[in-house]
Scaffold this motif. Structure first.
Motif, PDB file in Angstrom:
ATOM      1  N   GLN A 187       0.824  -1.205   0.000  1.00 42.78           N
ATOM      2  CA  GLN A 187       0.000   0.000   0.000  1.00 42.78           C
ATOM      3  C   GLN A 187       0.863   1.262   0.000  1.00 42.78           C
ATOM      4  OE1 GLN A 187      -3.118   0.118  -0.536  1.00 42.78           O
ATOM      5  NE2 GLN A 187      -3.610  -2.057  -0.311  1.00 42.78           N
ATOM      6  N   ARG A 188       1.940   1.235   0.783  1.00 42.97           N
ATOM      7  CA  ARG A 188       2.842   2.393   0.822  1.00 42.97           C
ATOM      8  C   ARG A 188       3.480   2.646  -0.538  1.00 42.97           C
ATOM      9  NH1 ARG A 188       8.103   2.312   1.503  1.00 42.97           N
ATOM     10  NH2 ARG A 188       8.095   0.221   2.425  1.00 42.97           N
TER      11      ARG A 188
ATOM     12  N   ARG B 192       1.000   4.011  -3.070  1.00 42.20           N
ATOM     13  CA  ARG B 192       0.744   5.443  -2.859  1.00 42.20           C
ATOM     14  C   ARG B 192       1.870   6.306  -3.439  1.00 42.20           C
ATOM     15  NH1 ARG B 192      -1.222   3.634   2.235  1.00 42.20           N
ATOM     16  NH2 ARG B 192       0.807   4.032   3.195  1.00 42.20           N
TER      17      ARG B 192
END
Length: 234
Positions: free
Chosen positions: A181-182, A185
């Motif tokens: 997810q990081r 992003r």
């Protein structure tokens, strides 16, 4: 089984790439319409400016025609008066007025000729400008109609790709969720990278033997150079 994590990551990456390409197609389709809309606005503005210039030229010409008529009336009146002038002083005054009026009339006639010439040239430009605007309007209408159907189909494919991506993301190992997810992003569709010929294809940095071994054993591996999540292509 062997390669299952890489297969999942590969499918995730393909879904991300597909979403990216479809989004680009949508953006380009909208930009094509926007470019033509801007072109139409520019041409319509140019047409309006020409129409306004023609209107102003007609007003200016009309004003001078009114002034010309008034000067002719004055000249006619003074010519009658000069014939019945009672004194030399009165005769000279009328003579001076006539001379000034004739000079003004000459200047006015030159201005009118210049205005007529300019007006004719601008009026000759008008049909071509109007045709250009009409052509662009037709092109824009056709493009909007064509792109509307194309965008509808792309949006459907994009929705399917996003649904597939969401499904695949639920299959990620828990230890990868936060990192994934990081990276998504920060790197979007470039969060993952395949390993080919022993190198990360995101930054072309060579991987270590231990990293390759971990990949073969379905262990999460992060590129030490670019930080992407790696997967095997086979």
């Amino acid at each position: 089984m062997s390669g299952s994590l890489s297969a999942l990551l590969r499918a995730l990456h393909e879904a991300q790439q597909r979403i990216h390409l479809l989004s680009q197609e949508i953006d380009e389709s909208r930009r094509a319409i926007t470019r033509l809309q801007n072109q139409l606005q520019d041409r319509e503005k140019q047409l309006q400016q020409l129409q306004e210039e023609i209107r102003q030229l007609k007003v200016a010409l009309h004003d001078r025609e009114v002034t010309e008529k008034q000067l002719h009336e004055k000249i006619t009146r003074w010519q009658r008066q000069i014939q019945s002038a009672a004194t030399a002083r009165e005769f000279q005054a009328l003579q001076n007025q006539l001379e000034n009026a004739r000079i003004q009339l000459s200047v006015l006639e030159d201005e009118m000729l210049e205005l007529i010439d300019k007006l004719e040239r601008r009026q000759q430009e008008l049909p071509e400008r109007e045709q250009v605007v009409q052509t662009i309007r037709s092109e824009l209408a056709q493009l909007e109609q064509c792109q509307a159907e194309r965008l509808r189909l792309i949006q459907e494919r994009l929705q399917e790709a996003r649904a597939e991506l969401a499904r695949l993301e639920t299959e990620l190992p828990k230890e990868l969720h936060e990192v994934y997810q990081r990276l998504v992003r920060s790197k979007a569709h470039e969060a993952l990278a395949p390993v080919e010929h022993g190198s990360c294809m995101g930054c072309f940095t060579e991987t270590t033997l231990q990293m390759l071994q971990d990949l073969r054993l379905n262990r999460p591996v992060i590129c030490k150079s670019c930080g992407r999540i790696l997967y095997l292509t086979e």
